[in-house]
Design a protein around this motif. Structure first.
Motif, PDB file in Angstrom:
ATOM      1  N   SER A   1      13.217   0.301 -11.467  1.00 47.02           N
ATOM      2  CA  SER A   1      12.029  -0.675 -11.509  1.00 47.02           C
ATOM      3  C   SER A   1      12.122  -1.486 -12.718  1.00 47.02           C
ATOM      4  O   SER A   1      11.399  -2.644 -12.946  1.00 47.02           O
ATOM      5  CB  SER A   1      10.781  -0.033 -11.189  1.00 47.02           C
ATOM      6  OG  SER A   1      10.556   0.728 -12.125  1.00 47.02           O
TER       7      SER A   1
ATOM      8  N   LYS B   1      10.572  -0.289 -15.117  1.00 43.43           N
ATOM      9  CA  LYS B   1       9.308   0.189 -15.656  1.00 43.43           C
ATOM     10  C   LYS B   1       9.455   1.130 -16.821  1.00 43.43           C
ATOM     11  O   LYS B   1       8.586   1.721 -17.648  1.00 43.43           O
ATOM     12  CB  LYS B   1       8.304   0.447 -14.763  1.00 43.43           C
ATOM     13  CG  LYS B   1       7.944  -0.377 -13.806  1.00 43.43           C
ATOM     14  CD  LYS B   1       6.766  -1.398 -14.484  1.00 43.43           C
ATOM     15  CE  LYS B   1       6.376  -2.556 -13.415  1.00 43.43           C
ATOM     16  NZ  LYS B   1       5.563  -3.394 -14.232  1.00 43.43           N
ATOM     17  N   GLN B   2      10.688   1.874 -16.647  1.00 43.72           N
ATOM     18  CA  GLN B   2      10.977   2.970 -17.632  1.00 43.72           C
ATOM     19  C   GLN B   2      12.200   2.562 -18.502  1.00 43.72           C
ATOM     20  O   GLN B   2      13.011   1.724 -18.264  1.00 43.72           O
ATOM     21  CB  GLN B   2      11.633   4.192 -17.118  1.00 43.72           C
ATOM     22  CG  GLN B   2      10.527   5.058 -16.394  1.00 43.72           C
ATOM     23  CD  GLN B   2      10.280   4.521 -14.906  1.00 43.72           C
ATOM     24  OE1 GLN B   2       9.065   4.706 -14.419  1.00 43.72           O
ATOM     25  NE2 GLN B   2      11.161   4.096 -14.233  1.00 43.72           N
TER      26      GLN B   2
ATOM     27  N   VAL C   1       8.456   5.319 -12.067  1.00 43.22           N
ATOM     28  CA  VAL C   1       8.195   4.171 -11.145  1.00 43.22           C
ATOM     29  C   VAL C   1       9.440   3.549 -10.601  1.00 43.22           C
ATOM     30  O   VAL C   1      10.205   3.233 -11.395  1.00 43.22           O
ATOM     31  CB  VAL C   1       7.185   3.005 -11.845  1.00 43.22           C
ATOM     32  CG1 VAL C   1       6.978   2.002 -11.067  1.00 43.22           C
ATOM     33  CG2 VAL C   1       5.759   3.626 -12.348  1.00 43.22           C
TER      34      VAL C   1
ATOM     35  N   ARG D   1      11.481   0.857  -7.522  1.00 46.91           N
ATOM     36  CA  ARG D   1      11.131  -0.383  -6.477  1.00 46.91           C
ATOM     37  C   ARG D   1      12.213   0.079  -5.193  1.00 46.91           C
ATOM     38  O   ARG D   1      13.269   0.301  -4.934  1.00 46.91           O
ATOM     39  CB  ARG D   1      11.804  -1.313  -7.352  1.00 46.91           C
ATOM     40  CG  ARG D   1      11.534  -2.748  -6.629  1.00 46.91           C
ATOM     41  CD  ARG D   1      12.359  -3.893  -7.404  1.00 46.91           C
ATOM     42  NE  ARG D   1      11.842  -3.983  -8.795  1.00 46.91           N
ATOM     43  CZ  ARG D   1      11.015  -4.637  -9.272  1.00 46.91           C
ATOM     44  NH1 ARG D   1      10.022  -5.267  -8.398  1.00 46.91           N
ATOM     45  NH2 ARG D   1      10.624  -4.565 -10.422  1.00 46.91           N
TER      46      ARG D   1
ATOM     47  N   LEU E   1       6.769  -1.625  -5.635  1.00 48.86           N
ATOM     48  CA  LEU E   1       6.870  -0.477  -6.749  1.00 48.86           C
ATOM     49  C   LEU E   1       6.172   0.691  -6.213  1.00 48.86           C
ATOM     50  O   LEU E   1       5.289   0.618  -5.434  1.00 48.86           O
ATOM     51  CB  LEU E   1       6.206  -0.883  -8.027  1.00 48.86           C
ATOM     52  CG  LEU E   1       6.876  -2.111  -8.729  1.00 48.86           C
ATOM     53  CD1 LEU E   1       5.972  -2.222 -10.050  1.00 48.86           C
ATOM     54  CD2 LEU E   1       8.161  -1.882  -8.954  1.00 48.86           C
TER      55      LEU E   1
ATOM     56  N   THR F   1       5.234   4.878  -7.086  1.00 46.57           N
ATOM     57  CA  THR F   1       5.463   6.131  -8.097  1.00 46.57           C
ATOM     58  C   THR F   1       5.541   7.445  -7.415  1.00 46.57           C
ATOM     59  O   THR F   1       5.117   7.785  -6.696  1.00 46.57           O
ATOM     60  CB  THR F   1       4.119   6.076  -9.132  1.00 46.57           C
ATOM     61  OG1 THR F   1       3.700   4.871  -9.457  1.00 46.57           O
ATOM     62  CG2 THR F   1       4.100   7.238 -10.401  1.00 46.57           C
TER      63      THR F   1
END
Ligand SMILES: Nc1ncnc2c1ncn2[C@@H]1O[C@H](COP(=O)(O)OP(=O)(O)OP(=O)(O)O)[C@@H](O)[C@H]1O
Ligand SMILES: [Mg+2]
Length: 673
Positions: A218, A220-221, A244, A246, A252, A254
């Motif tokens: 995603s 996000k990390q 997180v 996708r 998204l 988790t």
């Protein structure tokens, strides 16, 4: 049978032959074991002891010859299946061969040995042995062997079935669990996913297998996160954490993730297995709960502040009535040159300011009496726009997006204009470097789903008003407090922090809701929901909401407070009038004297330093009896102004008022005969 570990028995009285044989075998079949005997009896003994796979037999030997050895071998049930190859001289005659075959031999090999032929013969004999085994086996033996094999097979089958059932059970469990399971190779390439992965990500097995799990990344990390993960699992440890990802459709989600290395019996890592527990819904629910709790808390807080402010303001208002009433009366009685005049004027001025604050607090606390009518919000926006252009700078673009068709709202026109004004002024202040302000109206419905999200809402039709800007925006520490009275980020003397409190109070009193979206550096959007009413506009609304007409006459405006005077001037100029201003009664008289030919109407504040409005007017009336006049006062207790308000031809307007009302009143007076 492997050629490697086979056993060969050679029986020959000639040692050279045996040596030659040994050499060939060592070269061609290095793992074959060779047993040798120099005579027939020894040969038979060895055959019994070693159970060779093939016997190479010389024909001519002292004592027992080859034929006799062969016959003995073939008579013995245990030995008869061992193939016998006769070693013959090159010129062996037909008769000897026939004799050999009759004795039971399976093949011939000419001396001296040819390596190729020898190995080919030995290979062929292995097959012969297998065939012989079956052929020579007795019926009984065969049956018992078959039985034995069958039992063995059944055991094997049962074991296989058990393993398969276990495997099926495992696979079913893995396939049916709600946890997503990935198995990858050492490079992270996906070898297997269970069906939960398909459900969870929206990717099919075909799309996933062979791919790297990066497919659901995603962003996000950060890279360090993945580096740590890989370091952990490639080091043979289990990694646990939240991530997180996708889905295929872009949404998204988790997960709580556990990745473990899988080891082979020797302890080397051969695979990784990842188990994901999707906690998106769980997080959403707890966030929702937290938000609802926060909303409730916020509402209770505003309620408490409102009660406090309302109570204080109510008492203040009463006391201010006394201060202002008597102050204004006293002022109107003092002579222009009276030394106390300035002081009393200062008292009245401070009283008016306090009164204005009190009025706003009362509005916030919903203690103002409202005078609602069925009105068109679009019209209110149009009205306000005229004025707004005067109080915003050139670098602010004002855009309106009015709904084509809009239901009425049941509202106090003055208060709605106040709401709009306060929101627009805030938007202006939020864009010191310029920007765009959008005022939009539309219809919307609140359904039961919305009510679940915001339990304070009621199902129904609403008219929405939104004011947005692309200005500085607000962080959480600001937007949480904006509706509180006196909360302001503007400098001293710039904002009172009551603008949004007033908006809040008005919206609440109208049974509406207010939503706020804001992001620092991006901008802010206030959306207000007013309950819609299914009715035509009120008659008075239809009349009064007609845009106020302007004119080109010249007006004299006397008002001591700079900001208020500027506002009047801007308002009236925006309606086309020429405006002459004065800061007090004395100045008003002066201005009148120099411009008396032009001035069609005097707009006079009742309470001003030096000379009040009433006195100034009395002086002017001496020069021009019957000059049209509009008195303005911050205080409405009619009794106090009774003496002149009731005089015919004199008009009065209570402050504060909305600009369109001022414009309408001015036109009305100008139009009277
Ligand atoms: N459109 C906006 N963009 C950014 N911040 C805003 C916006 N509207 C309001 N605020 C913030 O909310 C605070 C409170 O607003 P409010 O209108 O109640 O008071 P004020 O504008 O500071 O003073 P007043 O309206 O009494 O002159 C503002 O000081 C500002 O920090
Ligand atoms: Mg404000």
């Amino acid at each position: 049978m492997e050629m490697n570990d086979m056993k060969i028995l050679a029986i020959d009285d000639n040692r050279h032959n045996l040596t030659a044989l040994k050499a060939i075998l060592a070269d061609r079949l290095p793992h074959a074991r060779l047993f040798t005997a120099l005579d027939g009896l020894k040969g038979l003994e060895l055959a019994r002891a070693e159970d060779p796979d093939v016997i190479l037999l010389d024909i001519v030997m002292p004592g027992m010859d080859g034929y006799a050895v062969c016959r003995k071998l073939k008579e013995d049930g245990r030995l008869r299946s061992i193939p016998v190859v006769f070693l013959t001289a090159l010129r062996t005659d037909q008769e000897s061969r026939v004799k050999a075959l009759e004795a039971g031999a399976e093949g011939f090999l000419a001396k001296p040995f040819d390596a190729l032929e020898l190995t080919a013969q030995i290979r062929a004999m292995i097959k012969v042995k297998a065939a012989n085994n079956l052929q020579w086996m007795g019926r009984e033996q065969l049956t018992s062997l078959v039985l034995e094999r069958t039992i063995e097979l059944e055991k094997e089958l049962a074991e296989r079935r058990r393993i398969e059932a276990e495997r099926d059970r495992l696979i079913t469990a893995i396939e049916e669990t709600d946890e997503s399971i990935y198995i990858t190779d050492l490079d992270g390439n996906i070898l297997y996913i269970n069906s939960a992965v398909v459900r969870n990500t929206g990717y099919s097995r075909d799309e996933m297998v062979g791919q790297n799990p990066r497919i659901v990344k995603s962003g996000k990390q950060d890279e360090a996160f993945y580096r740590d993960l890989w370091a952990t699992i490639s080091g043979g440890k289990t990694w646990k954490g939240q991530m997180v990802n996708r889905r295929k459709d872009g949404a998204l989600y988790t997960v709580d993730k556990t990745i473990s290395p899988v080891h082979d019996p020797a302890g080397a890592i051969v695979n990784y297995v990842a188990i994901n527990h999707d906690i998106t819904e769980h997080l959403r629910v707890s966030a929702d709960k937290a938000r609802l709790k926060e909303e409730l808390h916020q509402a209770q807080r505003m309620e408490a502040i409102g009660r406090l402010a309302g109570g204080v303001a109510h008492d203040f208002n009463n006391m201010l009535s006394v201060i202002l009433g008597h102050g204004e009366m006293l002022l109107s009685k003092l002579q222009a040159e009276d030394p106390s005049r300035e002081k009393v004027a200062a008292i009245v001025k401070a009283g008016r300011r306090s009164s204005d604050l009190t009025r706003q607090l009362l509005t916030f606390a919903r203690r103002q009496i409202i005078d609602p009518e069925n009105m068109d919000l679009n019209q209110a926006v149009t009205e306000l726009l005229k004025l707004l252009r005067n109080v915003t700078r050139e670098d602010i673009e004002i855009k309106t997006i009015p709904a084509d068709k809009l239901m009425m709202i049941h509202a106090d026109r003055g208060q709605i204009e106040q709401v709009l004004m306060n929101l627009c002024l805030n938007a202006r202040d939020a864009m010191p470097e310029g920007g765009q302000m959008i005022i939009e109206t539309k219809e919307a419905s609140v359904n039961s789903q919305d009510v679940k999200q915001h339990p304070y809402m009621k199902v129904g039709k609403y008219v929405l008003l939104s004011v947005s800007d692309n200005g500085v925006g607000m962080g959480e520490n600001i937007y949480k407090h904006v509706f509180e009275p006196f909360f302001t980020t503007k400098g001293p003397n710039k904002g009172t922090g009551l603008g949004l409190s007033v908006v809040f109070g008005i919206v609440k009193q109208h049974g509406g809701y207010i939503h706020l979206d804001s992001e620092p550096e991006r901008g802010t959007k206030f959306t207000i929901y007013f309950p819609a009413v299914d009715a035509p506009p009120d008659a008075r609304s239809a009349v009064s909401s007609k845009p106020a007409r302007g004119g080109t006459e010249t007006l004299l405006v006397a008002e001591d407070e700079d900001s208020v005077r500027d506002l009047f001037q801007q308002t009236l100029e925006s309606y086309g009038y020429k405006v002459l201003t004065a800061r007090n009664g004395a100045e008003a008289v002066e201005v009148y004297l120099t411009h008396r030919e032009e001035i069609a109407l005097a707009v006079l504040d009742v309470v001003m330093p030096k000379k009040g409005g009433k006195e100034a007017y009395d002086e002017i009336a001496k020069i021009t009896p019957g000059l049209k006049v509009l008195f303005l006062s911050g205080y409405s207790t009619n009794a106090i102004h009774d003496d002149f308000i009731l005089s015919p031809g004199l008009s009065f307007l209570q402050k504060p008022f909305i600009p369109s009302v001022l414009a309408r009143k001015v036109r009305e007076i100008l139009d009277t005969k």
